[in-house]
Write a protein that holds these residues in place. Structure first.
Motif, PDB file in Angstrom:
ATOM      1  N   SER A  88     -47.417  27.180 -60.907  1.00 53.89           N
ATOM      2  CA  SER A  88     -46.814  26.285 -61.666  1.00 53.89           C
ATOM      3  C   SER A  88     -46.504  24.838 -60.889  1.00 53.89           C
ATOM      4  O   SER A  88     -45.929  24.912 -59.767  1.00 53.89           O
TER       5      SER A  88
ATOM      6  N   ASN B  18     -55.016  21.347 -80.695  1.00 52.39           N
ATOM      7  CA  ASN B  18     -55.636  21.186 -79.509  1.00 52.39           C
ATOM      8  C   ASN B  18     -55.398  19.666 -78.868  1.00 52.39           C
ATOM      9  O   ASN B  18     -56.181  18.931 -79.051  1.00 52.39           O
ATOM     10  N   PHE B  20     -54.999  17.914 -76.364  1.00 50.93           N
ATOM     11  CA  PHE B  20     -55.512  17.735 -74.937  1.00 50.93           C
ATOM     12  C   PHE B  20     -54.738  16.397 -74.536  1.00 50.93           C
ATOM     13  O   PHE B  20     -54.571  16.448 -73.115  1.00 50.93           O
ATOM     14  N   MET B  23     -51.235  17.434 -73.763  1.00 52.74           N
ATOM     15  CA  MET B  23     -51.285  18.342 -72.602  1.00 52.74           C
ATOM     16  C   MET B  23     -51.259  17.550 -71.238  1.00 52.74           C
ATOM     17  O   MET B  23     -50.570  17.895 -70.254  1.00 52.74           O
ATOM     18  N   ASN B 133     -57.025  21.814 -63.745  1.00 47.20           N
ATOM     19  CA  ASN B 133     -56.810  22.533 -65.178  1.00 47.20           C
ATOM     20  C   ASN B 133     -58.163  22.553 -65.768  1.00 47.20           C
ATOM     21  O   ASN B 133     -57.993  22.911 -67.087  1.00 47.20           O
ATOM     22  N   GLN B 134     -59.074  22.362 -65.364  1.00 46.94           N
ATOM     23  CA  GLN B 134     -60.558  22.382 -66.070  1.00 46.94           C
ATOM     24  C   GLN B 134     -60.709  23.651 -66.616  1.00 46.94           C
ATOM     25  O   GLN B 134     -61.535  23.683 -67.760  1.00 46.94           O
ATOM     26  N   ASP B 135     -60.344  24.830 -66.025  1.00 44.43           N
ATOM     27  CA  ASP B 135     -60.547  26.117 -66.927  1.00 44.43           C
ATOM     28  C   ASP B 135     -59.952  26.181 -68.284  1.00 44.43           C
ATOM     29  O   ASP B 135     -60.489  26.737 -68.947  1.00 44.43           O
ATOM     30  N   LYS B 136     -58.730  25.301 -68.262  1.00 45.76           N
ATOM     31  CA  LYS B 136     -58.219  25.280 -69.777  1.00 45.76           C
ATOM     32  C   LYS B 136     -58.881  24.244 -70.770  1.00 45.76           C
ATOM     33  O   LYS B 136     -58.242  24.086 -71.882  1.00 45.76           O
ATOM     34  N   LEU B 137     -59.921  23.562 -70.375  1.00 46.17           N
ATOM     35  CA  LEU B 137     -60.565  22.549 -71.200  1.00 46.17           C
ATOM     36  C   LEU B 137     -61.859  22.876 -71.517  1.00 46.17           C
ATOM     37  O   LEU B 137     -63.030  22.913 -70.871  1.00 46.17           O
ATOM     38  N   PRO B 138     -62.086  23.674 -72.743  1.00 44.80           N
ATOM     39  CA  PRO B 138     -63.184  24.243 -73.376  1.00 44.80           C
ATOM     40  C   PRO B 138     -64.461  23.352 -73.426  1.00 44.80           C
ATOM     41  O   PRO B 138     -65.594  23.757 -72.768  1.00 44.80           O
ATOM     42  N   ASP B 142     -62.512  17.721 -74.972  1.00 45.21           N
ATOM     43  CA  ASP B 142     -61.292  18.163 -74.623  1.00 45.21           C
ATOM     44  C   ASP B 142     -60.717  17.744 -73.248  1.00 45.21           C
ATOM     45  O   ASP B 142     -59.650  17.001 -73.073  1.00 45.21           O
TER      46      ASP B 142
END
Lengths: 110, 242
Positions: A88, B18, B20, B23, B133-138, B142
């Motif tokens: 985190s 979504n 983003f 986020m 965080n790129q894994d969380k951005l489909p 996004d």
């Protein structure tokens, strides 16, 4: 300070900086970015972020004697562990700042 | 009107589900603790150098690169030759070339305005949070929204910090060591990108080289370290390729 001196510098610095920032983005629609290039791009954080971290911590002259002034290096190592454990950003940053404050202000006399 | 009523609930739903932009903005907030003291210093130095309010905020908005601004202010107060100040600032900013390349695949189908804004708002922090965080951005869309959200938070906090520094002097209490927020936020942001052993090797290499090259003038050590580390990555990934 002469206003023309100031604005000449600022205008060229702004235009130059923007040119660097937009360079590859500007041509992104017209070029094919290969998978190989994308793989190498994924190494950019690993290549550059430690170069901000290491000197900021290693060369900082600290004030805590029992750590020979290297309290930031000590806290950084703890912070890496906390970051790996919690995954985190928020917790990591709060931990690092609080731990450093605690060591400098509460443990400084140790 | 019919189309408006027909489409709007869907749009609202999508925005909530979504968001983003939000986020990116939210995740950037803790990271900005590290830049507040730097903004305060830039603002204070601008006020000490007798820059007008317009000059201070103009530089801050159009150049928008803290490390280069610090170097430029220092050189300008010493009356350095114009091209020396410009060259020093641009060398410090060469690293943005890497971020531009890394952002290019996400922005390839975006319009001119989005490319323009995304490019101008590129910073170390906004690129770092994007990569973490790129894994969380489909999708690319996004990712672009996330990036603009994070960058908006960054520029807001930066402008306010400089403004406060310019107006009130260096307000961030040094005893809080907020500047330590920069290295530790980069720790939190670089770790998720180290996906296997070769990433770790490159990161450790970068840390060691940056210490060895620390005294190279014009802050060339940073871009040299990045270049050498990329070369190492090229070598490592060639070796492991099938």
């Amino acid at each position: 300070m002469d206003a023309s001196y100031f604005w000449t510098i600022i205008i060229f610095l702004a235009l130059g900086t923007f040119s660097i920032r937009i360079s590859v983005i500007a041509i992104s629609g017209r070029i094919q970015i290969s998978d190989r290039a994308k793989e190498l791009f994924s190494y950019i954080p690993a290549a550059i972020l430690p170069a901000f971290i290491a000197p900021a911590v290693f060369f900082h002259q600290g004030q805590v004697n029992w750590l020979q002034g290297k309290e930031r290096l000590f806290v950084l190592i703890l912070t890496v562990l906390v970051s790996l454990k919690t995954r985190s950003t928020v917790v990591t940053i709060i931990f690092g700042l609080v731990a450093l404050y605690a060591i400098v202000h509460l443990g400084g006399g140790l | 009107m019919l189309a408006f009523y027909g489409i709007s609930p869907k749009i609202k739903f999508n925005m909530k589900k979504n968001n983003f932009f939000g986020m990116g903005f939210g995740l950037m907030i803790p990271v900005t603790t590290g830049i507040i003291p730097f903004g305060a210093v830039v603002g204070t130095l601008c006020s000490e150098a007798k820059f007008s309010f317009t000059q201070t905020m103009g530089m801050n908005f159009f150049v928008y690169a803290g490390a280069a601004q610090l170097a430029a202010i220092d050189l300008m107060t010493k009356n350095a030759i114009v091209w020396v100040v410009i060259a020093t600032g641009l060398v410090i900013n060469l690293r943005f070339l890497l971020y531009s390349a890394a952002m290019a695949p996400y922005l390839k189908n975006s319009g001119f305005l989005v490319k323009f804004i995304s490019a101008h708002l590129l910073t170390d922090q906004s690129y770092a949070i994007m990569s973490a965080n790129q894994d969380k951005l489909p999708t690319n869309k996004d990712a672009v929204q996330f990036n603009i959200g994070a960058a908006a938070c960054m520029i807001l906090v930066w402008q306010l910090s400089v403004l406060a520094g310019y107006t009130f002097g260096n307000f961030a209490p040094p005893s809080w060591s907020l500047d330590f927020g920069v290295p530790i936020s980069f720790v939190a942001l670089v770790l998720p990108t180290l996906k296997n052993k070769s990433y770790i090797v490159v990161a450790v290499f970068s840390a060691i080289i940056s210490i060895l090259l620390y005294s190279v003038p014009m802050r060339l050590g940073l871009i040299l370290t990045a270049g050498l580390s990329i070369l190492l990555a090229i070598y490592l990934t060639r070796k492991t390729a099938p």
